[in-house]
Design a protein around this motif. Sequence first.
Motif, mmCIF file in Angstrom:
data_model
loop_
_atom_site.group_PDB
_atom_site.id
_atom_site.type_symbol
_atom_site.label_atom_id
_atom_site.label_comp_id
_atom_site.label_asym_id
_atom_site.label_seq_id
_atom_site.Cartn_x
_atom_site.Cartn_y
_atom_site.Cartn_z
ATOM 1 N N SER A 118 0.803 -1.274 0.052
ATOM 2 C CA SER A 118 0.055 -0.123 0.099
ATOM 3 C C SER A 118 0.892 1.182 -0.028
ATOM 4 C CB SER A 118 -1.030 0.114 1.319
ATOM 5 O OG SER A 118 -1.869 1.157 1.214
ATOM 6 N N TRP A 119 0.707 2.061 -0.979
ATOM 7 C CA TRP A 119 1.480 3.508 -1.146
ATOM 8 C C TRP A 119 0.421 4.616 -0.900
ATOM 9 C CZ3 TRP A 119 6.592 2.882 -2.135
ATOM 10 C CH2 TRP A 119 6.892 1.677 -2.542
ATOM 11 N N PHE A 120 0.976 5.520 -0.181
ATOM 12 C CA PHE A 120 -0.022 6.838 0.076
ATOM 13 C C PHE A 120 0.104 7.371 -1.082
ATOM 14 C CE2 PHE A 120 0.421 6.272 4.587
ATOM 15 C CZ PHE A 120 -0.825 6.283 4.890
ATOM 16 N N LYS A 121 -0.894 8.211 -1.781
ATOM 17 C CA LYS A 121 -0.932 9.252 -2.868
ATOM 18 C C LYS A 121 -0.554 10.516 -2.167
ATOM 19 C CE LYS A 121 -4.059 7.167 -5.852
ATOM 20 N NZ LYS A 121 -5.477 7.429 -6.616
ATOM 21 N N PRO A 122 0.102 11.229 -3.102
ATOM 22 C CA PRO A 122 0.385 12.776 -2.635
ATOM 23 C C PRO A 122 -0.818 13.609 -1.928
ATOM 24 C CG PRO A 122 1.376 12.312 -4.722
ATOM 25 C CD PRO A 122 0.621 11.280 -4.469
ATOM 26 N N ALA A 123 -2.033 13.258 -2.518
ATOM 27 C CA ALA A 123 -3.057 13.844 -1.983
ATOM 28 C C ALA A 123 -3.572 13.402 -0.302
ATOM 29 C CB ALA A 123 -4.383 13.729 -2.752
ATOM 30 N N ALA A 124 -3.164 12.437 0.024
ATOM 31 C CA ALA A 124 -3.127 11.933 1.256
ATOM 32 C C ALA A 124 -2.467 12.881 2.435
ATOM 33 C CB ALA A 124 -2.984 10.533 1.483
ATOM 34 N N ASP B 200 -3.137 14.597 5.109
ATOM 35 C CA ASP B 200 -3.263 14.279 6.367
ATOM 36 C C ASP B 200 -2.543 12.780 6.914
ATOM 37 O OD1 ASP B 200 -4.111 14.742 9.205
ATOM 38 O OD2 ASP B 200 -6.106 14.325 8.740
ATOM 39 N N ALA B 201 -3.101 11.936 6.075
ATOM 40 C CA ALA B 201 -2.337 10.535 6.389
ATOM 41 C C ALA B 201 -0.763 10.387 6.509
ATOM 42 C CB ALA B 201 -2.897 9.627 5.537
ATOM 43 N N ILE B 202 -0.402 11.098 5.282
ATOM 44 C CA ILE B 202 0.910 11.087 5.535
ATOM 45 C C ILE B 202 1.719 11.861 6.611
ATOM 46 C CG2 ILE B 202 3.014 12.008 3.932
ATOM 47 C CD1 ILE B 202 1.181 11.630 1.363
ATOM 48 N N ARG B 203 1.266 12.913 7.044
ATOM 49 C CA ARG B 203 1.517 13.861 8.260
ATOM 50 C C ARG B 203 1.578 12.852 9.607
ATOM 51 N NH1 ARG B 203 -1.111 16.119 11.754
ATOM 52 N NH2 ARG B 203 -2.895 16.169 10.651
ATOM 53 N N ARG B 204 0.625 12.089 9.505
ATOM 54 C CA ARG B 204 0.359 11.411 10.830
ATOM 55 C C ARG B 204 1.315 10.095 10.561
ATOM 56 N NH1 ARG B 204 -4.741 11.854 13.453
ATOM 57 N NH2 ARG B 204 -5.826 13.549 12.848
ATOM 58 N N MET B 205 1.652 9.428 9.352
ATOM 59 C CA MET B 205 2.305 8.240 9.555
ATOM 60 C C MET B 205 3.974 8.786 9.634
ATOM 61 S SD MET B 205 2.866 5.331 8.939
ATOM 62 C CE MET B 205 1.071 4.644 8.084
ATOM 63 N N TRP B 206 4.373 10.048 9.497
ATOM 64 C CA TRP B 206 5.601 10.596 9.562
ATOM 65 C C TRP B 206 5.732 10.760 11.220
ATOM 66 C CZ3 TRP B 206 9.862 10.755 7.470
ATOM 67 C CH2 TRP B 206 10.173 10.696 5.992
#
Length: 104
Positions: free
Chosen positions: A47-53, A55-61
Amino acid sequence: MAAHTLRDEGDLTSDEHLELREALSWFNEQLFVPRVLERLEHRRAISWFKPAAEDAIRRMWHLKYLLDRHGHHVEVLRTSEPGSVVYEDDWQLIAKPRKGQRFW
């Protein structure tokens, strides 16, 4: 998996434990897990996050930093060639790597 191990077995402060539980709850509530992943032929799918995600990317960091602080190394991978797509929505793309394709 590392986040669940840290939650269950890690030496966390009460604040860190709450932070981790909240992070895991958010991902469980916000990210759809498609049934296609139940199929044996998709066991290698990633599973890969898309750039549009954003909020999810920030939370994953944030989750990555918490795991790193407790000795669970998390490698961040990026690609423009994820492989054969088996599922896609607004936030994520799930793909099987092509034969011989490696990301690490």
